[in-house]
Design a protein around this motif. Structure first.
Motif, short mmCIF file in Angstrom:
data_model
loop_
_atom_site.label_atom_id
_atom_site.label_comp_id
_atom_site.label_asym_id
_atom_site.label_seq_id
_atom_site.Cartn_x
_atom_site.Cartn_y
_atom_site.Cartn_z
N ARG A 66 0.84 -1.21 0.00
CA ARG A 66 0.00 0.00 0.00
C ARG A 66 0.88 1.26 0.00
NH1 ARG A 66 -4.43 -0.55 4.22
NH2 ARG A 66 -5.12 -2.07 2.69
N GLY A 67 0.60 2.17 -0.93
CA GLY A 67 1.34 3.42 -1.00
C GLY A 67 2.63 3.31 -1.81
N LYS A 68 3.00 2.08 -2.20
CA LYS A 68 4.23 1.92 -2.99
C LYS A 68 3.90 2.03 -4.48
CE LYS A 68 6.40 -1.09 0.43
NZ LYS A 68 7.00 -2.42 0.68
N SER A 69 4.94 2.28 -5.29
CA SER A 69 4.66 2.46 -6.70
C SER A 69 5.54 1.61 -7.61
CB SER A 69 4.81 3.94 -7.06
OG SER A 69 6.06 4.39 -6.62
N GLY A 70 6.42 0.77 -7.04
CA GLY A 70 7.23 -0.13 -7.84
C GLY A 70 8.13 0.60 -8.83
N PRO A 71 8.70 -0.05 -9.87
CA PRO A 71 8.68 -1.51 -10.06
C PRO A 71 9.41 -2.24 -8.93
CG PRO A 71 10.18 -0.47 -11.64
CD PRO A 71 9.47 0.63 -10.92
N PHE A 72 8.89 -3.41 -8.58
CA PHE A 72 9.34 -4.05 -7.35
C PHE A 72 10.53 -4.98 -7.54
CE2 PHE A 72 4.99 -2.90 -6.29
CZ PHE A 72 5.18 -2.38 -5.03
N ARG A 73 11.31 -5.08 -6.45
CA ARG A 73 12.29 -6.17 -6.36
C ARG A 73 12.08 -6.82 -5.00
NH1 ARG A 73 16.80 -4.44 -3.60
NH2 ARG A 73 16.70 -2.27 -2.95
N LEU A 74 12.46 -8.10 -4.90
CA LEU A 74 12.19 -8.86 -3.67
C LEU A 74 13.26 -8.60 -2.62
CD1 LEU A 74 11.11 -12.28 -5.18
CD2 LEU A 74 9.64 -10.65 -4.02
N VAL A 75 12.83 -8.48 -1.38
CA VAL A 75 13.77 -8.43 -0.26
C VAL A 75 13.34 -9.53 0.71
CG1 VAL A 75 14.36 -5.99 -0.48
CG2 VAL A 75 12.38 -6.65 0.90
N PRO A 76 14.25 -9.98 1.61
CA PRO A 76 13.88 -11.11 2.48
C PRO A 76 12.67 -10.81 3.35
CG PRO A 76 16.23 -10.69 2.58
CD PRO A 76 15.63 -9.56 1.81
N GLU A 77 11.93 -11.88 3.67
CA GLU A 77 10.75 -11.74 4.53
C GLU A 77 11.17 -11.19 5.88
OE1 GLU A 77 8.62 -15.38 5.10
OE2 GLU A 77 7.29 -14.49 6.60
N GLY A 78 10.37 -10.27 6.41
CA GLY A 78 10.67 -9.71 7.72
C GLY A 78 11.36 -8.37 7.62
N THR A 79 11.79 -7.99 6.40
CA THR A 79 12.43 -6.68 6.23
C THR A 79 11.41 -5.58 6.52
OG1 THR A 79 13.71 -7.66 4.46
CG2 THR A 79 13.80 -5.28 4.63
N ARG A 80 10.16 -5.84 6.14
CA ARG A 80 9.07 -4.87 6.29
C ARG A 80 9.49 -3.49 5.77
NH1 ARG A 80 6.74 -9.03 7.30
NH2 ARG A 80 5.23 -9.42 8.95
N SER A 81 10.05 -3.56 4.55
CA SER A 81 10.60 -2.35 3.96
C SER A 81 9.51 -1.34 3.64
CB SER A 81 11.32 -2.74 2.67
OG SER A 81 11.57 -1.59 1.91
N THR A 82 9.83 -0.05 3.76
CA THR A 82 8.87 0.98 3.39
C THR A 82 9.30 1.68 2.10
OG1 THR A 82 10.02 2.42 4.91
CG2 THR A 82 7.94 1.47 5.68
N ALA A 83 10.45 1.23 1.53
CA ALA A 83 10.89 1.82 0.26
C ALA A 83 9.84 1.53 -0.81
CB ALA A 83 12.23 1.22 -0.14
N PRO A 84 9.61 2.48 -1.76
CA PRO A 84 8.52 2.32 -2.72
C PRO A 84 8.70 1.17 -3.70
CG PRO A 84 9.82 4.24 -3.25
CD PRO A 84 10.29 3.77 -1.92
N ASP A 85 9.90 0.58 -3.76
CA ASP A 85 10.10 -0.47 -4.77
C ASP A 85 10.51 -1.80 -4.16
OD1 ASP A 85 12.54 0.34 -3.88
OD2 ASP A 85 13.54 0.15 -5.82
N GLU A 86 10.31 -1.98 -2.85
CA GLU A 86 10.73 -3.24 -2.24
C GLU A 86 9.53 -4.04 -1.76
OE1 GLU A 86 15.28 -2.39 -0.88
OE2 GLU A 86 13.73 -2.19 0.65
N LEU A 87 9.59 -5.36 -2.08
CA LEU A 87 8.51 -6.27 -1.73
C LEU A 87 9.09 -7.38 -0.86
CD1 LEU A 87 5.53 -7.31 -2.39
CD2 LEU A 87 6.60 -8.60 -4.24
N ASP A 88 8.53 -7.56 0.35
CA ASP A 88 8.97 -8.67 1.20
C ASP A 88 8.54 -9.98 0.56
OD1 ASP A 88 9.77 -6.77 3.07
OD2 ASP A 88 9.05 -7.98 4.75
N GLY A 89 9.48 -10.86 0.27
CA GLY A 89 9.12 -12.17 -0.26
C GLY A 89 8.67 -13.07 0.88
N ILE A 90 8.44 -14.34 0.57
CA ILE A 90 8.08 -15.30 1.61
C ILE A 90 9.14 -16.38 1.64
CG2 ILE A 90 6.44 -17.14 2.18
CD1 ILE A 90 4.23 -15.18 1.41
N THR A 91 9.71 -16.60 2.84
CA THR A 91 10.77 -17.59 2.99
C THR A 91 10.24 -18.97 2.63
OG1 THR A 91 11.58 -16.27 4.81
CG2 THR A 91 12.47 -18.48 4.61
#
Lengths: 198, 211
Positions: free
Chosen positions: A148-173
């Motif tokens: 919510r509020g992000k605009s991508g384009p996305f890249r995956l970051v590890p689960e649990g990062t809970r990133s607020t950067a607009p282009d980061e998506l927490d993956g699922i371990t």
């Protein structure tokens, strides 16, 4: 074994098979037809719930209230693969797009909401057959809410990062293929949207 | 309940247990036990199908022609499974969506076919009902135990509610298919070592091969 004969036995066998098939198929058909309306209603309910969640609005418990909200504030477009949402409570119109992509076991269909500036208002899934306990965790609320509020384009970051950067998506371990599939669906929706509305 | 029925019931739960003695129904044991909620619905679906198909096959046993008995059994089983599937879709849509194809897979569960072929075809309906229920419950409690272990250790949750706290590192392997093999093997090992004496362990196999 003589008189009753193989012929008579064969006829009896075929007759029994035809009889039991008719009974079984008949029972299943009757049940199917009597529950058809309910199954359709359930499918509609899922789409409505998904559109409301993707538009970033709080969920509604009652199916009747949801149906009323849907008729008054939502306009389906493109053969019901996109929806224009004009909620009286919010001034800004939003669009919800249904987009599918290949998951690990089958198709994943996401409902993704976008506001006028191309920011995501929410994401939820209307169809997924991912592994329960692993990939199926994309259905957990936090996963959709994180974009919510992000605009991508996305890249995956590890689960649990809970990133607020607009282009980061927490993956699922443990569910890399599912996470990648969701990332691709999101990016596809965002790039089509950018082309349509320069 | 007569003593014959009681004996048949206890056999399904313990000494003749479909999962850890006959080693049947393994594919569903492996597939659904990583989340407790799915396991519970699968167990209810299987108990329902198994009991009713056993009763039906038993009631029709005098009329079923020997040559096509397996086709008839499969037809009856498939009908009950589709009934379960339709009822879930209509009345419990959320659970139906979560289970996806698993409900349909009850048809291929060897326990159902195995009980129909080995027991229901030669016994009266009342006894077949007890047998079906016992085999279903015997299957269910084994699956529930495995599911609790796998969900707790693999995802740190129970019924979807986090219970293990942040200190716990999820054993992702237990949530995946290989984890089911490990959990089942350890379970069978413990049960065979502690509860089943070699003398009462019956010869496994009721016609079907493990699925």
């Amino acid at each position: 074994m003589s008189p009753p004969g193989r012929f008579a036995q064969g006829i009896r066998t075929i007759g029994f098979m035809i009889g039991i098939t008719i009974v079984c198929v008949g029972a299943v058909s009757v049940l199917h037809v009597t529950t058809l309306q309910r199954v359709h209603d359930n499918a509609d309910l899922f789409v409505r719930r998904a559109v409301r969640t993707a538009a970033g609005l709080p969920p509604m418990e009652s199916a009747a209230a949801l149906a009323e909200w849907f008729t008054s504030s939502v306009t389906p477009m493109d053969n019901a693969t996109a929806f224009q949402v004009r909620d009286p409570d919010t001034t800004e119109p939003k669009r919800v797009i249904l987009h599918s992509g290949p998951g690990l076991w089958g198709r994943i269909t996401a409902a993704i909401g976008l506001d006028a500036e191309g920011r995501i208002t929410g994401m939820t899934f209307t169809e997924q057959n991912e592994t329960p306990g692993l990939g199926a965790r994309i259905a957990e609320p936090w996963f959709g809410e994180q974009v919510r509020g992000k605009s991508g384009p996305f890249r995956l970051v590890p689960e649990g990062t809970r990133s607020t950067a607009p282009d980061e998506l927490d993956g699922i371990t443990g569910a890399t293929i599912t996470s990648t599939a969701v990332r691709d669906i999101l990016n596809a929706v965002l790039s089509t949207d950018a082309k349509e509305q320069p | 309940m007569s003593s014959r029925e009681r004996k048949q019931f206890l056999a399904g739960i313990g000494r003749d247990n479909p999962v850890f003695v006959q080693i049947l129904g393994i594919c569903s044991t492996l597939a659904v036990t990583n989340v407790l909620r799915n396991t519970v619905v699968m167990c209810i679906g299987l108990c329902f199908t198994l009991t009713l198909s056993n009763v039906t096959v038993s009631a029709l046993r005098r009329w079923i022609p020997g040559r096509v008995r397996m086709m008839v059994e499969v037809l009856i089983i498939a009908t009950y499974v589709i009934v379960v599937d339709i009822l879930l879709k209509a009345y419990l849509p959320d659970i139906s969506r979560e289970l996806g194809p698993y409900v349909g897979l009850i048809i291929t569960n060897c326990i159902v076919m195995g009980r129909a072929e080995a027991f229901a075809l030669t016994n009266p309906p009342r006894l077949a009902l007890v047998d079906g229920l016992a085999a279903g419950l015997g299957y269910s409690y084994v699956l529930l135990i495995i599911a609790v272990v796998r969900e707790l250790m693999g995802s740190g949750t129970l019924w979807g509610i986090p219970v293990m706290g942040s200190w716990w590192t999820n054993w992702t392997i237990l949530a995946m298919a290989p984890g089911a093999f490990f959990a089942l093997a350890v379970f069978v090992w413990i049960v065979k070592a502690c509860f089943l004496k070699p003398a009462d362990a019956p010869v496994p196999g009721t016609g079907g091969k493990p699925s």
